[in-house]
Write an enzyme that holds these catalytic residues in place. Sequence first.
Site, PDB file in Angstrom:
ATOM      1  CG  HIS A  60      36.523  38.176  10.448  1.00  0.00           C
ATOM      2  ND1 HIS A  60      37.507  37.639   9.664  1.00  0.00           N
ATOM      3  CD2 HIS A  60      35.392  37.125  10.083  1.00  0.00           C
ATOM      4  CE1 HIS A  60      37.089  36.682   8.902  1.00  0.00           C
ATOM      5  NE2 HIS A  60      35.929  36.470   9.135  1.00  0.00           N
ATOM      6  CG  HIS A  86      30.396  33.884   9.559  1.00  0.00           C
ATOM      7  ND1 HIS A  86      31.429  34.756   9.700  1.00  0.00           N
ATOM      8  CD2 HIS A  86      30.311  33.534   8.371  1.00  0.00           C
ATOM      9  CE1 HIS A  86      31.924  34.926   8.549  1.00  0.00           C
ATOM     10  NE2 HIS A  86      31.448  34.391   7.845  1.00  0.00           N
ATOM     11  NE  ARG A 114      55.217  15.941   7.174  1.00  0.00           N
ATOM     12  CZ  ARG A 114      55.923  14.874   7.487  1.00  0.00           C
ATOM     13  NH1 ARG A 114      55.642  13.717   6.919  1.00  0.00           N
ATOM     14  NH2 ARG A 114      56.614  15.042   8.469  1.00  0.00           N
ATOM     15  CD  GLU A 167      41.505  36.199   0.528  1.00  0.00           C
ATOM     16  OE1 GLU A 167      40.575  35.120   0.839  1.00  0.00           O
ATOM     17  OE2 GLU A 167      41.558  37.017   1.272  1.00  0.00           O
ATOM     18  CG  HIS A 191      33.572  38.197   5.559  1.00  0.00           C
ATOM     19  ND1 HIS A 191      32.533  38.419   4.672  1.00  0.00           N
ATOM     20  CD2 HIS A 191      33.310  36.737   5.843  1.00  0.00           C
ATOM     21  CE1 HIS A 191      31.798  37.479   4.368  1.00  0.00           C
ATOM     22  NE2 HIS A 191      32.017  36.309   5.016  1.00  0.00           N
ATOM     23  CG  ASN A 194      37.112  37.762   2.661  1.00  0.00           C
ATOM     24  OD1 ASN A 194      36.242  36.511   3.614  1.00  0.00           O
ATOM     25  ND2 ASN A 194      38.056  37.301   2.536  1.00  0.00           N
ATOM     26  CE  LYS A 201      39.764  32.419   2.011  1.00  0.00           C
ATOM     27  NZ  LYS A 201      39.590  33.782   2.309  1.00  0.00           N
ATOM     28  CE  LYS A 232      34.168  30.434  -1.217  1.00  0.00           C
ATOM     29  NZ  LYS A 232      33.935  30.365   0.177  1.00  0.00           N
ATOM     30  NE  ARG A 268      38.814  31.752  -1.606  1.00  0.00           N
ATOM     31  CZ  ARG A 268      38.848  30.201  -0.972  1.00  0.00           C
ATOM     32  NH1 ARG A 268      39.758  29.620  -2.065  1.00  0.00           N
ATOM     33  NH2 ARG A 268      38.195  29.778  -0.381  1.00  0.00           N
ATOM     34  CD  GLU A 307      29.110  34.606   3.921  1.00  0.00           C
ATOM     35  OE1 GLU A 307      29.481  35.095   2.755  1.00  0.00           O
ATOM     36  OE2 GLU A 307      29.812  34.715   4.973  1.00  0.00           O
TER      37      GLU A 307
END
Lengths: 452, 452
Positions: free
Chosen positions: A340, A353, A209, A325, A336, A333, A231, A315, A329, A273
């Site tokens: 994606h 990517h 955990r 987010e 993205h 993206n 993330k 960032k 935030r 990026e």
Amino acid sequence: MASAANPFSLSVSSKPNNSADFFLRVQSPPNSVSLQYSFASPGSIELNSSRGGNLVLSSSRGVRSGRIRASSAQVMDQSVAKTDARAPTVVEVDLGNRSYPIYIGSGLLDQPHLLQRHVHGKRVLVVTNNTVAPLYLDKVVEALTQGNPNVSVESVILPDGEKYKQMDTLMKIFDKAIESRLDRRSTFVALGGGVIGDMCGFAAAAFLRGVNFIQIPTTVMAQVDSSVGGKTGINHRLGKNLIGAFYQPQCVLIDTDTLNTLPDRELASGLAEVIKYGLIRDAEFFEWQEKNMQALMARDPSALAYAIRRSCENKAEVVSLDEKESGLRATLNLGHTFGHAIETGFGYGQWLHGEAVAAGMVMAVDMSYRLGWIDDSIVKRVDNILQRAKLPSTPPEAMTVEMFKSVMAVDKKVADGLLRLILLKGPLGNCVFTGDYDRKILDETLHSFCKS
Amino acid sequence: MASAANPFSLSVSSKPNNSADFFLRVQSPPNSVSLQYSFASPGSIELNSSRGGNLVLSSSRGVRSGRIRASSAQVMDQSVAKTDARAPTVVEVDLGNRSYPIYIGSGLLDQPHLLQRHVHGKRVLVVTNNTVAPLYLDKVVEALTQGNPNVSVESVILPDGEKYKQMDTLMKIFDKAIESRLDRRSTFVALGGGVIGDMCGFAAAAFLRGVNFIQIPTTVMAQVDSSVGGKTGINHRLGKNLIGAFYQPQCVLIDTDTLNTLPDRELASGLAEVIKYGLIRDAEFFEWQEKNMQALMARDPSALAYAIRRSCENKAEVVSLDEKESGLRATLNLGHTFGHAIETGFGYGQWLHGEAVAAGMVMAVDMSYRLGWIDDSIVKRVDNILQRAKLPSTPPEAMTVEMFKSVMAVDKKVADGLLRLILLKGPLGNCVFTGDYDRKILDETLHSFCKS
């Protein structure tokens, strides 16, 4: 500024040399509250906005506004500057009690104290891949253990590539951690690119955990983006990063020397990026890139170091304002969602990517222009800079409108069935995150980039 | 109480009808700070300790101390009491901005507003198993959708049993969620016992990096223990709950009517955790149990309701003080280290969790007695009450000392190689969480309960 309609007096105490953390929520319709605090003795108080709200602190020393770390004692950490001549640049990610530094510089893996100060416990698991391990694993183990005989280091070497960013590979990290009898006071170290960072971070979040972890990104992509902000996660066959956690590292250590071994295509992928930060929030940085793209592509060390620092600053600021987010935030993206779809539809690992994001940014820019939100000079400048960075400006020919739509339907930015997108709006350096756009224009963009 | 050595004045503002959240850290050696705040207009302020520190709030309305939710407006939710005569008992788990209610009562699944107020978004995924689904799934779907046509409910029915609490089963939840196109504003509902709650909670924590979830526990075990406090996770072949997250639900809804269908053996298993609360921190509750064990075993509704409430109050208090198990919370694991060894070594699902915990508690009590920390009357009372609850007081005969040791070595309570245990010490209702005990005594206990 506020009348004392409901005065309270509040006292807070903690044991000597301890700190006490509180969560404070203010809710008041016309909404202004004033707080005064005073110390019985030297101490410090730190107050950070975790959601909404603006904060203005005034003191006899003047007025500061925005996000605040106020202190009556000196809290800045000066030890880095003291201990080594090649002091790294430090960018702080400000997240209250989960704040952490990003160290940026050349030769940082030769400065063991930078890493060792962030190791918790006596056992460390380095997670890396079969490309990076032969290059840097020994160096990292040395940095972790030099002058530090109580620490034992295990490592797990995963296959390299986005297609391995999935549950079976993640389980290999857990297997190794459990077989090595790592306990809660262990530290995971991610050594590699974005895939390694995302998987190692999620493993650290979920193992027992949650255990501590450190990011040592070795690609531009990971250094300017994925290693910062917490993330973490893995892909599902139906979409990217659908399973994961928000989980912050203890520190990010960026040794720019690791870029010496980075393939050209990976370098360019990372620059996608970098370009993104300029487009969404930093026009001045974009202009700097336009002037310095040749230097970046030629791996000029000072140009790369500047681009990495400026990207991390952007960032860090966004993440500090909106860790989970809820809005801001999401602007990180840009490109993205389309990207994606390319990565998922075209098969993980076919395109890097950043290559997919580059094509995705062109599509987002195209859509912004069709909506009348930006003028065509921005469209041209984006096309031009991507070309100079040797990045694609169209999706792969195999992509169809249907492939885009089916992947975009499970995007994390869908809320109550509505897909929200990041689009440019206004002068260079401005964007919006919105579901309020004409669906037909999205269709037009998809059709203009796909043959079917 | 504090002199104004370093006075600051601070103003906080947020948009109308918005709330602003802040993280506040106070660090001052002799450590006393005073804050005053005043509102320009009616509003509320909430200040919770998230770590260390004591907090005293004084106002013209008197003085309250301890953990505080202060408000100049009425913030207590009264709607439950207003809307239904069969008002549930509400136990609050106080965790700052992640606080949530536990509703306890008969017929709660017939009160749709209780569930619906905690559903976020328009899509719900109910996670249950093939034993519970035929009994309660329709009822829960009805409670979620009645008078609420905008909500669509999907369900995933997993095989029943501890042995399915692993990664392959967890992936079925993700598969269903993704195929059903659930987005970030969805809600997961756990309907079942501890296995379902733990898996659904971890799935909710990791799906799209976190969606809302609701616990509807249907076993005594889940109602008095596992559904409360946010521990979620799955087992690894080498140990229990080694992969997971701390992730809090929106609410826990305990409809005591669901116990009508619970097998006797499951009922007894849950009572092991009820007995645990008495032993570690609530002697009065233990004495009540000694008087009422027969009523509990006979499923007397008011006895069961009382035992559930008192257990939840104990758990909520411990969790509020130590959410992430840095110390106090570990005491809830009395008997669990020995118990986990039984469950892992003997094969998941052979013994129920509470059965293994019961035998484990006997072993912990034995060890406490051998250490001279408790007197033998406690040993006898524990033996006696477990017998009356039809719970085992020795591990299975197949268990060996080596089996115990190998599983205990990967227990989450190991820190820097040292196994910490929860042991009783002092009068009934007192325990310690410590690694400071004679290793030989642990060996003696293991040997006295194992043939080899």
